[in-house]
Design a protein around this motif. Structure first.
Motif, mmCIF file in Angstrom:
data_model
loop_
_atom_site.group_PDB
_atom_site.id
_atom_site.type_symbol
_atom_site.label_atom_id
_atom_site.label_comp_id
_atom_site.label_asym_id
_atom_site.label_seq_id
_atom_site.Cartn_x
_atom_site.Cartn_y
_atom_site.Cartn_z
ATOM 1 N N LYS A 51 0.817 -1.220 0.000
ATOM 2 C CA LYS A 51 0.000 0.000 0.000
ATOM 3 C C LYS A 51 0.850 1.270 0.000
ATOM 4 N N PRO A 52 1.829 1.398 0.903
ATOM 5 C CA PRO A 52 2.659 2.605 0.840
ATOM 6 C C PRO A 52 3.516 2.671 -0.420
ATOM 7 N N MET A 53 3.984 1.534 -0.909
ATOM 8 C CA MET A 53 4.795 1.550 -2.128
ATOM 9 C C MET A 53 3.953 1.953 -3.335
ATOM 10 N N HIS A 54 2.711 1.481 -3.356
ATOM 11 C CA HIS A 54 1.779 1.883 -4.411
ATOM 12 C C HIS A 54 1.590 3.399 -4.409
ATOM 13 N N GLU A 55 1.366 3.959 -3.231
ATOM 14 C CA GLU A 55 1.191 5.415 -3.117
ATOM 15 C C GLU A 55 2.461 6.146 -3.533
ATOM 16 N N PHE A 56 3.613 5.595 -3.158
ATOM 17 C CA PHE A 56 4.901 6.192 -3.509
ATOM 18 C C PHE A 56 5.069 6.237 -5.026
ATOM 19 N N VAL A 57 4.773 5.109 -5.686
ATOM 20 C CA VAL A 57 4.935 5.015 -7.137
ATOM 21 C C VAL A 57 3.973 5.955 -7.855
ATOM 22 N N GLU A 58 2.731 6.027 -7.381
ATOM 23 C CA GLU A 58 1.737 6.882 -8.035
ATOM 24 C C GLU A 58 2.138 8.354 -8.005
ATOM 25 N N LYS A 59 2.908 8.752 -6.994
ATOM 26 C CA LYS A 59 3.312 10.152 -6.864
ATOM 27 C C LYS A 59 4.554 10.490 -7.682
ATOM 28 N N LEU A 60 5.249 9.464 -8.203
ATOM 29 C CA LEU A 60 6.459 9.715 -8.975
ATOM 30 C C LEU A 60 6.094 10.250 -10.362
ATOM 31 N N PRO A 61 6.759 11.287 -10.819
ATOM 32 C CA PRO A 61 6.477 11.825 -12.153
ATOM 33 C C PRO A 61 6.716 10.759 -13.228
ATOM 34 N N GLY A 62 5.785 10.662 -14.166
ATOM 35 C CA GLY A 62 5.972 9.753 -15.294
ATOM 36 C C GLY A 62 5.497 8.346 -15.074
ATOM 37 N N CYS A 63 4.935 8.052 -13.886
ATOM 38 C CA CYS A 63 4.449 6.698 -13.608
ATOM 39 C C CYS A 63 2.946 6.597 -13.851
ATOM 40 N N LYS A 64 2.534 5.541 -14.520
ATOM 41 C CA LYS A 64 1.115 5.302 -14.774
ATOM 42 C C LYS A 64 0.800 3.842 -14.483
ATOM 43 N N ILE A 65 -0.196 3.597 -13.622
ATOM 44 C CA ILE A 65 -0.621 2.236 -13.281
ATOM 45 C C ILE A 65 -1.990 1.982 -13.898
ATOM 46 N N MET A 66 -2.123 0.865 -14.598
ATOM 47 C CA MET A 66 -3.401 0.482 -15.203
ATOM 48 C C MET A 66 -3.802 -0.893 -14.689
ATOM 49 N N THR A 67 -4.944 -0.979 -13.997
ATOM 50 C CA THR A 67 -5.486 -2.264 -13.555
ATOM 51 C C THR A 67 -6.438 -2.801 -14.620
ATOM 52 N N ARG A 68 -6.815 -4.064 -14.450
ATOM 53 C CA ARG A 68 -7.646 -4.752 -15.443
ATOM 54 C C ARG A 68 -7.083 -4.557 -16.854
ATOM 55 N N THR A 69 -5.761 -4.620 -16.924
ATOM 56 C CA THR A 69 -5.071 -4.513 -18.209
ATOM 57 C C THR A 69 -4.113 -5.684 -18.319
#
Length: 520
Positions: free
Chosen positions: A177-195
């Protein structure tokens, strides 16, 4: 058969079934994946990461910190895969935490423990890499926001010393959970679920990975045999990866067809500790482009699981950090111990299977008292009792009657076990965790007594893709890295040999995820 519709079943027919299987020829391997000139890319990124567990998020974070534009694809509807539901333990040999609590350890001892559990077939260079970078991986998890219990490191089965840290919430979600939040805040990162990643895109000369084909709005259906072809959901997209692709798609313990092909003892209706999306599709796609398979038929079963709950549940926490450390496991037919409760997972699972093969419903029982539990698991003891997976008894006679164990034999077993612990005598199974008990009972006979029924469940697939210490995937056609393809975590093979030690998966995944992100 078109090059874009080779299914898992087709791959199996071609013989890509394990480390000993004949590899596809280079021509057939390339035919299994589209090439660059035949596709139109919808979007372009520097790095594409497949999977959002420990390895995938670590790779994405490290790549993004270097300034790369990163796309992370997750086929399920939620983040984390198996990582988010695991027990939250991380083995860190010779750590600052061990030094704080005066625990003697070394990298050499850690590797020796891994080799013993892995039957000596581990790829030692990968273990050496983990030793060098384990503290870095721990520190990185803390940087991302993970919180670890500030107590003496826990002692898990097969380890020669207490070296495992556990998250505050005793779950892998405490890192994810914290790593997910960390990654989402990094410039240039995009997470796509159900992909869902469907295939690799190869360079025009067929030598390098330059992107992936995928489906957005994908809906996983565990009832379908193949999530590659039979599942028609989703809209096709093609993504370019200028620097490369990191495969961090996890293991295949819930792939009931592929796991049974590797180990016919694993019936299709057999419960496992994994989330339902832990299947072999992405692994097989890597085999199709020529990646070397390693140790694929070695599938570890968790000896601390229970038939009285589905999946991972709470039994592994209550046994491993409770009943197993100072308590005992007994054969219900005779009331006797049958294994070292702190041995490695394979040794214990094999011992349990000896009983279950002779009497399929004679589930062994783990027994202990309040003192056998580590302080960390006190908060979940009541959950285990109310959920029915753990039972509490006032007397040994009541416990024996409930499980139909010969009471006198069980009492004699406990008496001998306690005498060995009190006297500091090595017990019949050479249990390493008893050495700190001298002078007192390991199982306090005043009670109350706690018990959990045991059954092995498929837990971790040892094998997968061969990688080097830079997390590059090795080609069976050239015996060199496949340009543009990296891998980390349970989708890889070789690190753990025949059987992994508990809590080393988190270390492995974070370490090689970081390395992939640093090197891509």
């Amino acid at each position: 058969m078109s090059k874009e519709t080779m299914s898992r079943r087709d791959a199996l027919k071609l013989g890509v079934v394990g480390a000993g299987a004949a590899m596809l020829s280079a021509a057939n391997a390339m035919a299994a994946a589209p090439i660059e000139k035949d596709v139109k890319f919808d979007e372009e990124y520097d790095v594409i990461v497949i999977g959002t567990g420990f390895a995938g998020l670590a790779a994405a974070a490290k790549a993004a910190e270097r300034g790369y534009k990163v796309l992370i694809l997750e086929k399920m509807g939620r983040i984390g895969g198996n990582s988010v539901i695991n027990g939250g333990g991380m083995a860190v040999p010779n750590s600052t935490w061990q030094k704080k609590y005066g625990i003697q350890d070394s990298g050499e001892l850690f590797i020796a423990d891994c080799l013993k559990a892995g039957l000596g077939i581990n790829h030692v260079e990968l273990l050496e890499t983990i030793v060098k970078r384990a503290q870095d991986a721990l520190d990185f998890s803390i940087k991302c926001g993970a919180k670890w219990q500030d107590v003496k490191p826990a002692w898990f089965g097969g380890h020669s010393a207490p070296r495992s840290l556990v998250t505050d919430n005793m779950s892998g979600s405490g890192v994810i959970k914290p790593m997910h939040e960390f990654v989402e805040k990094l410039p240039g990162c995009k997470i796509m679920t159900r992909t869902k990643m469907d295939d690799f895109v190869m360079s025009n000369d067929g030598t390098s990975v330059v992107g992936v084909t995928a489906r957005i709005n994908y809906r996983f259906d565990a009832k379908l045999l193949s999530d590659d072809v039979e599942n028609k959901t989703g809209e096709k997209k093609v993504y370019k990866a200028k620097k490369g692709v990191v495969l961090a798609s996890g293991g295949f313990s819930m792939d009931k067809v592929y796991r049974k092909l590797q180990d016919p003892r694993l019936a299709e209706d057999m419960d496992a500790t994994n989330h339902e999306g832990a299947t072999a599709g992405a692994l097989l796609k890597a085999f199709q482009i020529g990646a070397f398979p390693v140790h694929v038929s070695w599938i570890q079963q968790g000896p601390w699981a229970s038939p009285d709950e589905r999946g991972f549940g709470v039994a592994p926490l209550l046994t491993q950090q409770g009943l197993f450390k100072l308590g005992i496991a007994v054969d219900v037919r005779n009331g006797k111990r049958f294994m070292n409760e702190m041995a490695d997972r394979k040794t214990r699972a094999d011992a349990e299977y000896v009983i279950l093969r002779e009497a399929p419903k004679a589930y062994p029982v783990a027994i202990g008292t309040y003192n056998t539990f580590e302080e960390q698991v006190y908060p979940i003891m009541e959950k285990g009792i109310t959920g029915g997976v753990m039972k509490k008894f006032d007397t040994i006679d009541a416990l024996a009657a409930n499980y139909k164990i010969p009471a006198d034999a069980l009492k004699e077993t406990i008496k001998k076990y306690n005498e060995d612990a009190k006297n500091g005598t090595e017990d019949q199974f050479k249990k390493q965790s008893l050495k700190d008990v001298k002078g007192k009972e390991a199982i306090e006979m005043k009670g109350p007594f706690y018990a959990i029924r045991l059954v092995p469940k498929p837990h971790h697939t040892m094998g997968g893709l061969q990688i080097n210490t830079k997390a590059q995937v090795i080609s069976a056609n050239t015996n060199k890295p496949i340009p543009g393809l990296y891998a980390a975590g349970e989708v890889t093979g070789g690190t753990h040999g025949a059987s992994r030690l508990g809590t080393v998966a988190v270390t492995d995944c974070l370490t090689f995820g970081m390395i992939a992100g640093e090197n891509i």
